[in-house]
Design a protein around this motif. Structure first.
Motif, PDB file in Angstrom:
ATOM      1  N   PHE A 148      40.655  43.792  32.139  1.00 51.98           N
ATOM      2  CA  PHE A 148      40.659  42.512  32.673  1.00 51.98           C
ATOM      3  C   PHE A 148      41.594  42.340  33.800  1.00 51.98           C
ATOM      4  O   PHE A 148      41.530  41.615  34.895  1.00 51.98           O
ATOM      5  N   ARG A 151      39.674  43.736  36.664  1.00 47.83           N
ATOM      6  CA  ARG A 151      38.437  42.564  37.104  1.00 47.83           C
ATOM      7  C   ARG A 151      39.480  41.887  38.027  1.00 47.83           C
ATOM      8  O   ARG A 151      38.813  41.403  39.031  1.00 47.83           O
ATOM      9  N   TYR A 152      40.409  41.135  37.479  1.00 45.27           N
ATOM     10  CA  TYR A 152      41.373  40.012  38.331  1.00 45.27           C
ATOM     11  C   TYR A 152      41.734  40.729  39.813  1.00 45.27           C
ATOM     12  O   TYR A 152      41.532  39.964  40.728  1.00 45.27           O
ATOM     13  N   MET A 185      41.775  33.582  36.609  1.00 47.63           N
ATOM     14  CA  MET A 185      40.783  33.752  35.892  1.00 47.63           C
ATOM     15  C   MET A 185      40.579  32.554  35.017  1.00 47.63           C
ATOM     16  O   MET A 185      41.318  31.923  34.526  1.00 47.63           O
ATOM     17  N   SER A 187      40.275  30.499  31.833  1.00 52.39           N
ATOM     18  CA  SER A 187      40.661  30.506  30.510  1.00 52.39           C
ATOM     19  C   SER A 187      40.370  29.589  29.759  1.00 52.39           C
ATOM     20  O   SER A 187      40.133  29.720  28.712  1.00 52.39           O
ATOM     21  N   THR A 207      49.729  30.953  33.200  1.00 52.11           N
ATOM     22  CA  THR A 207      48.387  30.114  33.430  1.00 52.11           C
ATOM     23  C   THR A 207      49.005  28.688  34.073  1.00 52.11           C
ATOM     24  O   THR A 207      50.063  28.441  34.248  1.00 52.11           O
ATOM     25  N   LEU A 227      33.473  31.225  31.436  1.00 52.48           N
ATOM     26  CA  LEU A 227      34.830  31.592  31.199  1.00 52.48           C
ATOM     27  C   LEU A 227      35.149  33.011  31.484  1.00 52.48           C
ATOM     28  O   LEU A 227      33.992  33.792  31.592  1.00 52.48           O
ATOM     29  N   ASP A 228      36.048  33.496  32.015  1.00 51.63           N
ATOM     30  CA  ASP A 228      36.681  34.789  32.361  1.00 51.63           C
ATOM     31  C   ASP A 228      36.467  35.217  33.866  1.00 51.63           C
ATOM     32  O   ASP A 228      36.435  36.077  34.179  1.00 51.63           O
ATOM     33  N   GLU A 229      35.696  34.244  34.660  1.00 55.51           N
ATOM     34  CA  GLU A 229      35.131  34.724  35.964  1.00 55.51           C
ATOM     35  C   GLU A 229      36.481  34.491  36.763  1.00 55.51           C
ATOM     36  O   GLU A 229      37.420  33.517  36.168  1.00 55.51           O
ATOM     37  N   GLN A 439      31.464  36.566  31.330  1.00 52.87           N
ATOM     38  CA  GLN A 439      31.971  35.839  30.314  1.00 52.87           C
ATOM     39  C   GLN A 439      32.075  36.844  28.863  1.00 52.87           C
ATOM     40  O   GLN A 439      31.273  37.420  28.459  1.00 52.87           O
ATOM     41  N   TYR A 440      33.190  37.101  28.508  1.00 55.69           N
ATOM     42  CA  TYR A 440      33.670  37.643  27.401  1.00 55.69           C
ATOM     43  C   TYR A 440      33.488  37.150  26.181  1.00 55.69           C
ATOM     44  O   TYR A 440      34.093  35.772  26.091  1.00 55.69           O
ATOM     45  N   ASP A 452      36.863  48.100  35.322  1.00 58.06           N
ATOM     46  CA  ASP A 452      35.660  47.177  34.937  1.00 58.06           C
ATOM     47  C   ASP A 452      34.647  47.609  35.884  1.00 58.06           C
ATOM     48  O   ASP A 452      34.570  47.355  37.038  1.00 58.06           O
TER      49      ASP A 452
END
Length: 522
Positions: A148, A151-152, A185, A187, A207, A227-229, A439-440, A452
């Motif tokens: 993750f 990915r970020y 991301m 959340s 966050t 979520l998670d994008e 999305q995870y 990723d």
């Protein structure tokens, strides 16, 4: 009955009270005339034997080869080789498929029948992002942190040029009323009592809550979030600096200025998916018409075949699948698929990726086949890369992804943004998010690796998927998005979930112009 597949040979043996060693069945299936070879093997099998051995089959095939060599010597009259029946030229798009002689495929298709006048030296193909053999994930917590974070960092890199990003801990120390921008991301997404949207973004430092007012034009974009994008927002901090009022929202996206690459010569690729050999609903006749067409002058420029997963039906993929199987052994399914692949011209370059019905792990990214399956899939020396994979064909970059995440995108987003009748629209969303499975924790299984592999680091020229068994295509910021349908008629399971497949279509892509023609063979 044609005996061109191991499964049919086994069935024929069983009907006569015989069994056979697996390798013996493979040898018979690979014989130029498998039916005749089987008959001669049974004629000469010892009276007390109930199983055909490899040694016995080899002795039969060796005698036949010696006999054929003798026939071909000067002074003898060789028998003419059988030629495939030309199924005609099916018309473009929704036209009616050409008729087919009913006995045109009562033979094991020899791989050598594919010789065409093709200059192989002009071909060029490269593959990137193939993680086959490079899996490092163990499922431990740190593996998920690593993937993750990767990915970020990758997607944030696409967004930093659009906003003046500050990390969450820095924003928390800013004065109320200040302008601020954040890359994070997603959340959490929820609506407030007043109907506004509260989106919580997470970066590597923490966050921060972001509020999108319901009357702002960007409110519609919130309904496109998963979520998670990774996204970017900018706006103004509340007086107490505890929340960011969002003025604009940005996706990593494909640049509108993207200019796709093209080939330097007129050459074509056939892009298909979801063949599903082994299913009772596999459309063998449509496949025969397709491969016959590939041997016609009209298809002389089709030099590449790209298959986006689900070569076979698999075993135990969905409830009571066994009732719909024509071949119940997974290895025999691949043996049968390899035989069908031999009908394709022998000089074609074939690249494939696995899907959720194939015999690899379900979690994405999916590695290519192991050595045992590669040993079965010998036809044409076809290469199986991981899912997803970035395949560059004569300069044209094609992102191949089977497409399991499309189910999730279609389920989560509004119908006008993603639906099964227009699968390319769901693909547009993945291009916008620059990730094939953002999305995870939902229906799409994701495996943590050291990076990723599902991020679209490079903008493809073509995005090719399957999985949903629907045909659809269009262009998003000059990227051709194509879901290529399937080669399987509607199953009972598909009826139960209201899936009406688009079957027997073969999209043919001009690599020099990126124009596409869809041919129908069903």
């Amino acid at each position: 009955m044609p005996l061109s597949t191991p499964a049919r040979i086994v069935s024929e043996l069983a009907s006569r009270g015989y069994n056979a060693e697996r390798e013996a069945v493979t040898r018979l299936a690979d014989a130029p005339d498998s039916a005749a070879a089987l008959e001669r093997a049974l004629e000469t099998v010892p009276d007390d034997a109930l199983k055909l051995t490899v040694a016995h089959v080899d002795s039969v095939l060796d005698r036949e080869e010696s006999r054929a060599d003798a026939t071909a010597r000067p002074g003898n009259s060789p028998q003419p080789n059988a030629t495939p029946t030309d199924g005609g030229d099916p018309s473009v798009s929704t036209g009616t498929a050409a008729s087919q002689s009913p006995d045109s495929h009562d033979r094991a298709p020899p791989e050598t029948r594919g010789s065409r006048d093709v200059d192989l030296s002009k071909r060029a193909i490269e593959v990137a992002n193939d993680m086959t053999g490079n899996s490092t994930g163990t499922g431990e917590y740190q593996d998920f942190v690593t993937v993750f974070r990767d990915r970020y960092e990758k997607l944030a890199g696409n967004l930093r040029g659009r906003v003046n990003h500050r990390p969450t801990d820095a924003i928390q120390n800013m004065a109320g009323g200040s302008e601020a921008a954040l890359i994070g991301m997603v959340s959490d997404i929820r609506s407030t009592a007043s109907g506004h949207w509260l989106v919580e973004l997470e970066d590597t430092n923490g966050t921060f809550p972001c509020l999108v007012m319901k009357d702002r034009p960007i409110a519609d974009l919130v309904q496109q979030l998963l979520l998670d994008e990774v996204i970017a927002v900018d706006g103004t901090l509340a007086d107490d600096a505890g929340i960011l009022f969002v003025d604009s929202l940005h996706f990593p996206d494909v640049p509108r200025t993207h200019k796709p690459s093209t080939a330097d010569r007129h050459v074509q690729a056939a892009l298909i998916s979801d063949v599903h050999v082994g299913s009772q609903e596999f459309m063998a006749d449509a496949w025969h018409r397709f491969t016959d067409w590939l041997h016609t002058p009209e298809a002389e420029h089709v030099e590449y075949l790209l298959i986006a997963g689900d070569m076979v039906e698999g075993v135990g993929v969905y409830p009571e699948q066994d009732k719909e199987l024509d071949i119940v052994d997974i290895y025999e399914q691949y043996e049968a698929f390899s035989e069908y692949l031999k009908e394709v011209p022998g000089d074609m370059e074939i690249r494939m990726i696995p899907g959720n019905h194939d015999a690899v792990r379900l979690a994405e990214p999916q590695p290519g086949f192991d050595e045992e399956l590669r040993g079965i899939m010998t036809a044409h020396d076809a290469r199986v890369h991981s899912n997803p994979a970035l395949v560059t064909v004569e300069g044209v970059t094609i992102l191949m992804y089977h497409g399991v995440s499309l189910d999730e995108v279609i389920a989560e987003l509004p119908d006008e943004e993603a639906n099964y009748d227009e699968p390319h629209k769901a693909m547009y969303q993945l291009l916008k998010k620059r990730h094939v499975a953002p999305q995870y924790g939902g229906h799409t299984r994701l495996a943590p690796e050291d990076r990723d592999y599902l991020v679209m680091e490079e903008v493809p020229d073509v995005f090719h998927t399957g999985h949903v068994h629907k045909l659809g295509w269009g262009k998003y910021h000059n990227v051709l998005a194509l879901n290529s349908g399937c080669w399987q008629a509607q199953t009972e399971f598909q009826k139960s979930v209201n899936i009406d497949p688009d079957a027997g279509f073969a999209p043919i892509l001009d690599l020099d112009t990126l124009d596409m023609t869809v041919r129908k063979f069903a």
